[in-house]
Scaffold this motif. Structure first.
Motif, PDB file in Angstrom:
ATOM      1  N   LEU A  19       0.848  -1.191   0.000  1.00  0.00           N
ATOM      2  CA  LEU A  19       0.000   0.000   0.000  1.00  0.00           C
ATOM      3  C   LEU A  19       0.885   1.242   0.000  1.00  0.00           C
ATOM      4  CD1 LEU A  19      -2.787  -1.123   2.510  1.00  0.00           C
ATOM      5  CD2 LEU A  19      -3.013  -0.844   0.034  1.00  0.00           C
ATOM      6  N   GLY A  20       1.586   1.439  -1.102  1.00  0.00           N
ATOM      7  CA  GLY A  20       2.376   2.643  -1.290  1.00  0.00           C
ATOM      8  C   GLY A  20       3.569   2.774  -0.378  1.00  0.00           C
ATOM      9  N   GLY A  21       3.976   1.683   0.297  1.00  0.00           N
ATOM     10  CA  GLY A  21       5.099   1.753   1.225  1.00  0.00           C
ATOM     11  C   GLY A  21       4.787   2.535   2.480  1.00  0.00           C
ATOM     12  N   ARG A  22       3.509   2.668   2.808  1.00  0.00           N
ATOM     13  CA  ARG A  22       3.081   3.488   3.949  1.00  0.00           C
ATOM     14  C   ARG A  22       3.798   3.067   5.238  1.00  0.00           C
ATOM     15  NH1 ARG A  22      -2.080   6.354   4.750  1.00  0.00           N
ATOM     16  NH2 ARG A  22      -2.225   6.100   2.490  1.00  0.00           N
ATOM     17  N   LEU A  23       4.371   4.049   5.965  1.00  0.00           N
ATOM     18  CA  LEU A  23       4.850   3.799   7.326  1.00  0.00           C
ATOM     19  C   LEU A  23       3.614   3.739   8.200  1.00  0.00           C
ATOM     20  CD1 LEU A  23       6.851   3.605   9.673  1.00  0.00           C
ATOM     21  CD2 LEU A  23       7.107   6.103   9.556  1.00  0.00           C
ATOM     22  N   TRP A  24       3.246   2.553   8.648  1.00  0.00           N
ATOM     23  CA  TRP A  24       1.951   2.338   9.268  1.00  0.00           C
ATOM     24  C   TRP A  24       1.978   2.508  10.787  1.00  0.00           C
ATOM     25  CZ3 TRP A  24      -2.602   2.993   7.849  1.00  0.00           C
ATOM     26  CH2 TRP A  24      -3.695   2.378   8.447  1.00  0.00           C
ATOM     27  N   SER A  25       3.127   2.224  11.380  1.00  0.00           N
ATOM     28  CA  SER A  25       3.205   2.271  12.839  1.00  0.00           C
ATOM     29  C   SER A  25       4.625   2.638  13.253  1.00  0.00           C
ATOM     30  CB  SER A  25       2.828   0.901  13.431  1.00  0.00           C
ATOM     31  OG  SER A  25       3.083   0.837  14.816  1.00  0.00           O
ATOM     32  N   LEU A  26       4.730   3.440  14.312  1.00  0.00           N
ATOM     33  CA  LEU A  26       6.025   3.770  14.919  1.00  0.00           C
ATOM     34  C   LEU A  26       5.818   3.784  16.424  1.00  0.00           C
ATOM     35  CD1 LEU A  26       8.974   4.532  14.397  1.00  0.00           C
ATOM     36  CD2 LEU A  26       8.278   6.939  14.430  1.00  0.00           C
ATOM     37  N   VAL A  27       6.375   2.774  17.092  1.00  0.00           N
ATOM     38  CA  VAL A  27       6.130   2.567  18.522  1.00  0.00           C
ATOM     39  C   VAL A  27       7.397   2.840  19.309  1.00  0.00           C
ATOM     40  CG1 VAL A  27       5.535   0.858  20.296  1.00  0.00           C
ATOM     41  CG2 VAL A  27       4.285   0.897  18.113  1.00  0.00           C
ATOM     42  N   GLU A  28       7.266   3.633  20.386  1.00  0.00           N
ATOM     43  CA  GLU A  28       8.349   3.842  21.346  1.00  0.00           C
ATOM     44  C   GLU A  28       8.342   2.651  22.302  1.00  0.00           C
ATOM     45  OE1 GLU A  28       9.932   7.401  24.276  1.00  0.00           O
ATOM     46  OE2 GLU A  28       7.765   7.127  23.989  1.00  0.00           O
ATOM     47  N   LEU A  29       9.390   1.842  22.272  1.00  0.00           N
ATOM     48  CA  LEU A  29       9.366   0.565  22.988  1.00  0.00           C
ATOM     49  C   LEU A  29       9.361   0.734  24.498  1.00  0.00           C
ATOM     50  CD1 LEU A  29      11.818  -1.520  20.755  1.00  0.00           C
ATOM     51  CD2 LEU A  29       9.314  -1.499  20.727  1.00  0.00           C
ATOM     52  N   SER A  30      10.012   1.762  25.024  1.00  0.00           N
ATOM     53  CA  SER A  30      10.087   1.908  26.483  1.00  0.00           C
ATOM     54  C   SER A  30       8.726   2.205  27.107  1.00  0.00           C
ATOM     55  CB  SER A  30      11.079   3.012  26.849  1.00  0.00           C
ATOM     56  OG  SER A  30      10.645   4.256  26.330  1.00  0.00           O
ATOM     57  N   THR A  31       7.856   2.848  26.352  1.00  0.00           N
ATOM     58  CA  THR A  31       6.535   3.201  26.890  1.00  0.00           C
ATOM     59  C   THR A  31       5.394   2.455  26.216  1.00  0.00           C
ATOM     60  OG1 THR A  31       6.250   5.012  25.304  1.00  0.00           O
ATOM     61  CG2 THR A  31       7.358   5.529  27.389  1.00  0.00           C
ATOM     62  N   GLY A  32       5.668   1.840  25.061  1.00  0.00           N
ATOM     63  CA  GLY A  32       4.607   1.209  24.286  1.00  0.00           C
ATOM     64  C   GLY A  32       3.727   2.208  23.559  1.00  0.00           C
ATOM     65  N   ARG A  33       4.135   3.461  23.543  1.00  0.00           N
ATOM     66  CA  ARG A  33       3.298   4.509  22.952  1.00  0.00           C
ATOM     67  C   ARG A  33       3.390   4.492  21.427  1.00  0.00           C
ATOM     68  NH1 ARG A  33       5.151   8.332  25.745  1.00  0.00           N
ATOM     69  NH2 ARG A  33       3.504   8.379  27.313  1.00  0.00           N
ATOM     70  N   GLU A  34       2.243   4.473  20.759  1.00  0.00           N
ATOM     71  CA  GLU A  34       2.171   4.599  19.306  1.00  0.00           C
ATOM     72  C   GLU A  34       2.268   6.075  18.946  1.00  0.00           C
ATOM     73  OE1 GLU A  34       2.459   4.275  15.799  1.00  0.00           O
ATOM     74  OE2 GLU A  34       1.632   2.297  16.320  1.00  0.00           O
ATOM     75  N   LEU A  35       3.237   6.424  18.107  1.00  0.00           N
ATOM     76  CA  LEU A  35       3.483   7.823  17.776  1.00  0.00           C
ATOM     77  C   LEU A  35       2.648   8.312  16.594  1.00  0.00           C
ATOM     78  CD1 LEU A  35       7.371   7.861  18.129  1.00  0.00           C
ATOM     79  CD2 LEU A  35       5.653   8.393  19.866  1.00  0.00           C
ATOM     80  N   LEU A  36       2.110   7.388  15.817  1.00  0.00           N
ATOM     81  CA  LEU A  36       1.324   7.745  14.638  1.00  0.00           C
ATOM     82  C   LEU A  36      -0.147   7.422  14.864  1.00  0.00           C
ATOM     83  CD1 LEU A  36       3.677   6.230  11.900  1.00  0.00           C
ATOM     84  CD2 LEU A  36       3.620   8.598  12.714  1.00  0.00           C
ATOM     85  N   HIS A  37      -0.987   7.936  13.980  1.00  0.00           N
ATOM     86  CA  HIS A  37      -2.381   7.493  13.948  1.00  0.00           C
ATOM     87  C   HIS A  37      -2.413   6.149  13.240  1.00  0.00           C
ATOM     88  CE1 HIS A  37      -6.633   7.153  13.296  1.00  0.00           C
ATOM     89  NE2 HIS A  37      -6.552   7.411  12.000  1.00  0.00           N
TER      90      HIS A  37
END
Length: 543
Positions: A19-37
């Protein structure tokens, strides 16, 4: 669905090569926080150039104004011959004749995802280029967007660009307080361009880049019923988002000239951000991010751009291989387009290369080499594509001449449609409608042609003829939301108010509604008058 993961000690990034090479998810591992929608659904909608777009993640927009044509298409994906994992996504973009290359890496110890982009123009002539990295992030009531700017160009759905103070009074840096949807294009002053979005606790995403990617933009849907409806349409309930973007030009109304045989490169970084004083006055909050940006240093251009790939893990299209076979694209170990990617879509064009004829229907390809080959192709379909290539160069008269010669040999629906579109652009709705009626009679099963024919009949003041055509359609086409919308409009124009009323009462869902399209509310008020409130299901108003 194919997904490719990069991970180090601090971050995990997930890409969707199909799907267009979309960056779908970016997670900060120390907190588990998803940085993207990270959208809970993939809901295709008609917000891009090909009725194919979905919300969420980071979309790479190359080509012409709007979301790029490949946003739902597969890209080539491969690992790069580097000391640590580097993912390369690449494709041949045939609208502009460019090669796009996106290298993503999480170097050991890095607290930022590093993305290096290269856009190559293999042609001798200059090409107008448009690029925006479109970053969807969660929107909360307290979300705040910061950028190194005190001015921004505001663009609303009145389609006017106005320079305003940012954040201004009232403070527009908090999109959750907006009433209407809007764009803000920032007048960036920092040597290292950046933009950030943080929640009420100060947690969020910081995006920086090298200076070539100078533009920065904020887009929000607003809090009106229409904006809220769009959010639910695209992401389901309780999943609001906004977009922070980075582009080559200041605004999305501009293109930049990429000279022939030239490559432009830049590097972007995506990192978690934690502001110690999230409620500080705007100037102080912006200065705090400036300090963090300067401490991190300007992103360095990725050292991988010219390195070869080692292991191809996902296939894109065969258009790059076709262009290489035609002599328009030099072979490259960095972005290989091997012959085994050629498929049925490219087969007619290979025949043109080898035999000088274009057999049967083919997808559109444009460019000087193809134009020269098509001039010598005498078959009607070759003349159709000759006309498309001439039209793309701006030679309207020669295009119409090529299509006229094709029609003299055979009344082809695609050629008729092309000539009709030329007349529509010139404002000759009557001729356009007549030509499209003929084209539709030859290809009644092509739904997009049905839609265009009905729209042309309405524009030509022939609503009764539109209703006659609709009454002859098969049930599947008649039930399509776009055709039901056109039926309701035609019935109202023809004086058949009861027919329009039934459609509105039964419920009208138009799956290919365009962003900013007012067709539903215009129909409702035309039928009921301005005194009736617009139901929420029909409210997609952006203003």
């Amino acid at each position: 669905m194919p997904a490719i993961t990069l991970e180090n000690e601090h971050l995990r990034a997930v890409f969707l090569p199909g799907l267009g090479g979309r960056l779908w998810s970016l997670v900060e591992l120390s907190t588990g926080r998803e940085l993207l929608h990270r959208n809970p659904v993939i809901q295709p909608a008609n917000l891009a150039l090909r009725d194919a777009w979905f919300a969420g993640g980071v979309e790479w927009n190359l080509g012409t104004t709007g979301h790029w044509a490949l946003t739902c298409d597969p890209l080539h994906a491969a690992w790069v011959d580097a000391p640590y994992p580097v993912l390369r996504l690449y494709e041949y973009e045939r609208m502009r004749g460019l090669v796009v290359q996106i290298d993503a890496a999480l170097p050991p110890g890095s607290r930022a995802l590093v993305v290096s982009v290269a856009v190559r123009n293999p042609r001798p002539e200059s090409v107008p280029v448009y690029w925006w990295s479109t970053i969807a992030v969660p929107q909360t009531p307290g979300t705040r967007v910061l950028a190194p700017a005190t001015l921004a160009d505001h663009f609303g759905y009145a389609h006017r660009l106005t320079t305003v103070p940012y954040p201004g009074d009232p403070d527009v840096s908090r999109p959750g307080t907006w009433r209407a949807a809007a764009d803000y294009f920032f007048h960036v002053t920092s040597e290292t361009p950046w933009i950030a979005a943080v929640d009420a606790e100060g947690h969020g995403l910081l995006h920086t880049s090298t200076p070539r990617l100078r533009g920065r933009k904020l887009f929000g849907w607003g809090t009106s019923p229409g904006g809220d409806h769009w959010q639910r349409w695209l992401s389901g309930p309780r999943s609001p988002y906004l977009e922070i973007q980075a582009g080559l030009a200041r605004t999305q109304l501009q293109h930049l000239a990429l000279p022939g045989h030239t490559t432009w490169t830049w590097t972007e970084t995506y990192r978690p951000l934690a502001l110690p004083e999230p409620d500080a006055p705007y100037d102080r909050a912006r200065a705090a991010v400036d300090v963090l940006v300067q401490a991190s240093g300007q992103p360095e251009t990725g050292p991988w751009t010219e390195l070869p790939v080692t292991d191809v893990i996902h296939r894109g299209s065969g258009w790059g291989a076709l262009e290489r076979r035609a002599g328009g694209l030099p072979a490259s170990a960095a972005t290989p387009f091997p012959d085994d990617t050629l498929g049925a879509e490219q087969a007619p064009w290979l025949t043109l290369l080898e035999d000088g004829r274009l057999p049967g229907e083919a997808e559109c390809v444009v460019g000087a080499r193809w134009l020269a080959l098509l001039r010598a192709a005498a078959d009607p379909h070759g003349r159709y594509h000759l006309g498309l290539n001439l039209w793309s160069t701006g030679d309207r008269a020669a295009a119409l001449d090529a299509w006229g010669k094709a029609l003299a040999e055979r009344r082809d629906p695609l050629v008729l449609r092309a000539v009709a579109e030329a007349h529509r652009i010139d404002g000759d709705d009557a001729t356009a409608a007549a030509l499209l009626l003929e084209a539709h009679a030859l290809a009644p099963a092509v739904r997009p042609l049905t839609v265009e024919t009905l729209a042309a009949l309405l524009a030509a003041g022939r609503p009764a003829d539109a209703l006659t055509l609709i009454d002859r359609l098969p049930p599947g086409d008649r039930a399509h939301g776009r055709i039901r919308l056109l039926e309701a409009r035609a019935a109202l124009a023809a004086g058949e108010r009861d027919r329009t009323g039934r459609i509105l009462r039964d419920g009208l869902v138009v799956p290919d509604l365009r962003e900013g399209e007012d067709a539903l509310d215009e129909l409702w008020f035309a039928y009921h008058g301005e005194e009736r409130d617009l139901p929420a299901d029909y409210d997609f108003r952006m203003s």
